[in-house]
Design a protein around this motif. Sequence first.
Motif, mmCIF file in Angstrom:
data_model
loop_
_atom_site.group_PDB
_atom_site.id
_atom_site.type_symbol
_atom_site.label_atom_id
_atom_site.label_comp_id
_atom_site.label_asym_id
_atom_site.label_seq_id
_atom_site.Cartn_x
_atom_site.Cartn_y
_atom_site.Cartn_z
ATOM 1 N N ILE A 218 7.391 9.272 6.224
ATOM 2 C CA ILE A 218 6.608 10.461 5.852
ATOM 3 C C ILE A 218 5.117 10.121 5.886
ATOM 4 O O ILE A 218 4.742 8.959 6.032
ATOM 5 N N SER A 219 4.280 11.135 5.707
ATOM 6 C CA SER A 219 2.832 10.903 5.661
ATOM 7 C C SER A 219 2.433 10.427 4.263
ATOM 8 O O SER A 219 3.125 10.687 3.270
ATOM 9 N N THR A 220 1.304 9.746 4.196
ATOM 10 C CA THR A 220 0.789 9.288 2.904
ATOM 11 C C THR A 220 0.496 10.473 1.991
ATOM 12 O O THR A 220 0.764 10.422 0.793
ATOM 13 N N THR B 247 0.839 -1.202 0.000
ATOM 14 C CA THR B 247 0.000 0.000 0.000
ATOM 15 C C THR B 247 0.876 1.255 0.000
ATOM 16 O O THR B 247 2.033 1.226 0.448
ATOM 17 N N THR B 248 0.305 2.346 -0.488
ATOM 18 C CA THR B 248 1.033 3.611 -0.428
ATOM 19 C C THR B 248 1.261 4.009 1.030
ATOM 20 O O THR B 248 2.292 4.600 1.354
ATOM 21 N N ARG B 249 0.334 3.654 1.875
ATOM 22 C CA ARG B 249 0.498 3.956 3.302
ATOM 23 C C ARG B 249 1.723 3.241 3.873
ATOM 24 O O ARG B 249 2.504 3.824 4.624
ATOM 25 N N SER B 250 1.916 1.973 3.506
ATOM 26 C CA SER B 250 3.075 1.237 4.026
ATOM 27 C C SER B 250 4.387 1.792 3.465
ATOM 28 O O SER B 250 5.394 1.842 4.175
ATOM 29 N N ILE B 251 4.374 2.230 2.227
ATOM 30 C CA ILE B 251 5.571 2.832 1.631
ATOM 31 C C ILE B 251 5.904 4.131 2.359
ATOM 32 O O ILE B 251 7.054 4.365 2.737
ATOM 33 N N HIS C 79 2.557 14.100 -3.000
ATOM 34 C CA HIS C 79 3.205 15.321 -3.479
ATOM 35 C C HIS C 79 4.330 14.949 -4.457
ATOM 36 O O HIS C 79 4.615 15.683 -5.388
ATOM 37 N N TYR C 80 4.943 13.795 -4.232
ATOM 38 C CA TYR C 80 6.054 13.337 -5.059
ATOM 39 C C TYR C 80 5.607 12.449 -6.214
ATOM 40 O O TYR C 80 6.219 12.465 -7.278
ATOM 41 N N PHE C 81 4.583 11.635 -5.999
ATOM 42 C CA PHE C 81 4.102 10.683 -7.008
ATOM 43 C C PHE C 81 2.581 10.717 -7.026
ATOM 44 O O PHE C 81 1.954 10.653 -5.979
ATOM 45 N N GLU C 82 2.012 10.768 -8.218
ATOM 46 C CA GLU C 82 0.553 10.914 -8.305
ATOM 47 C C GLU C 82 -0.208 9.631 -7.990
ATOM 48 O O GLU C 82 -1.390 9.677 -7.654
ATOM 49 N N SER C 83 0.480 8.490 -8.076
ATOM 50 C CA SER C 83 -0.184 7.215 -7.808
ATOM 51 C C SER C 83 0.861 6.146 -7.475
ATOM 52 O O SER C 83 2.065 6.356 -7.664
ATOM 53 N N LYS C 84 0.381 5.005 -7.022
ATOM 54 C CA LYS C 84 1.281 3.880 -6.752
ATOM 55 C C LYS C 84 1.915 3.421 -8.060
ATOM 56 O O LYS C 84 3.099 3.067 -8.097
ATOM 57 N N GLU C 85 1.158 3.467 -9.147
ATOM 58 C CA GLU C 85 1.692 3.079 -10.453
ATOM 59 C C GLU C 85 2.828 4.016 -10.890
ATOM 60 O O GLU C 85 3.851 3.555 -11.402
ATOM 61 N N SER C 86 2.662 5.309 -10.675
ATOM 62 C CA SER C 86 3.734 6.240 -11.064
ATOM 63 C C SER C 86 4.975 6.036 -10.195
ATOM 64 O O SER C 86 6.103 6.205 -10.659
#
Length: 86
Positions: free
Chosen positions: A58-60, A48-52, A65-72
């Motif tokens: 950092i916060s989800t 998950t993006t939360r786990s990353i 702010h850095y990546f628009e999606s998990k795919e990006s």
Amino acid sequence: YSLSVRSVNEEPMPRSTRQNEQMRATTRAALLASAMKLFAQNGYASTTTRSIAEDAGISTGLLYHYFESKESLLRAVFDHDWALSE
């Protein structure tokens, strides 16, 4: 307990453009490293993006702010690894 040496009314020192760029680069690198590690450990679908974000410290919301999606973010991991291999 002790109080901070800095006065409560004192403004924090503003960061320079160079310091901001360095902080952004460090955060982006931490996100790429965390994503690479977690994608390898858990697979893309189970990460998950939360786990990353949590792994990167950092916060989800800041991740987005850095990546628009998990795919990006996955694309950036591949691009980063590809650039290192050249």
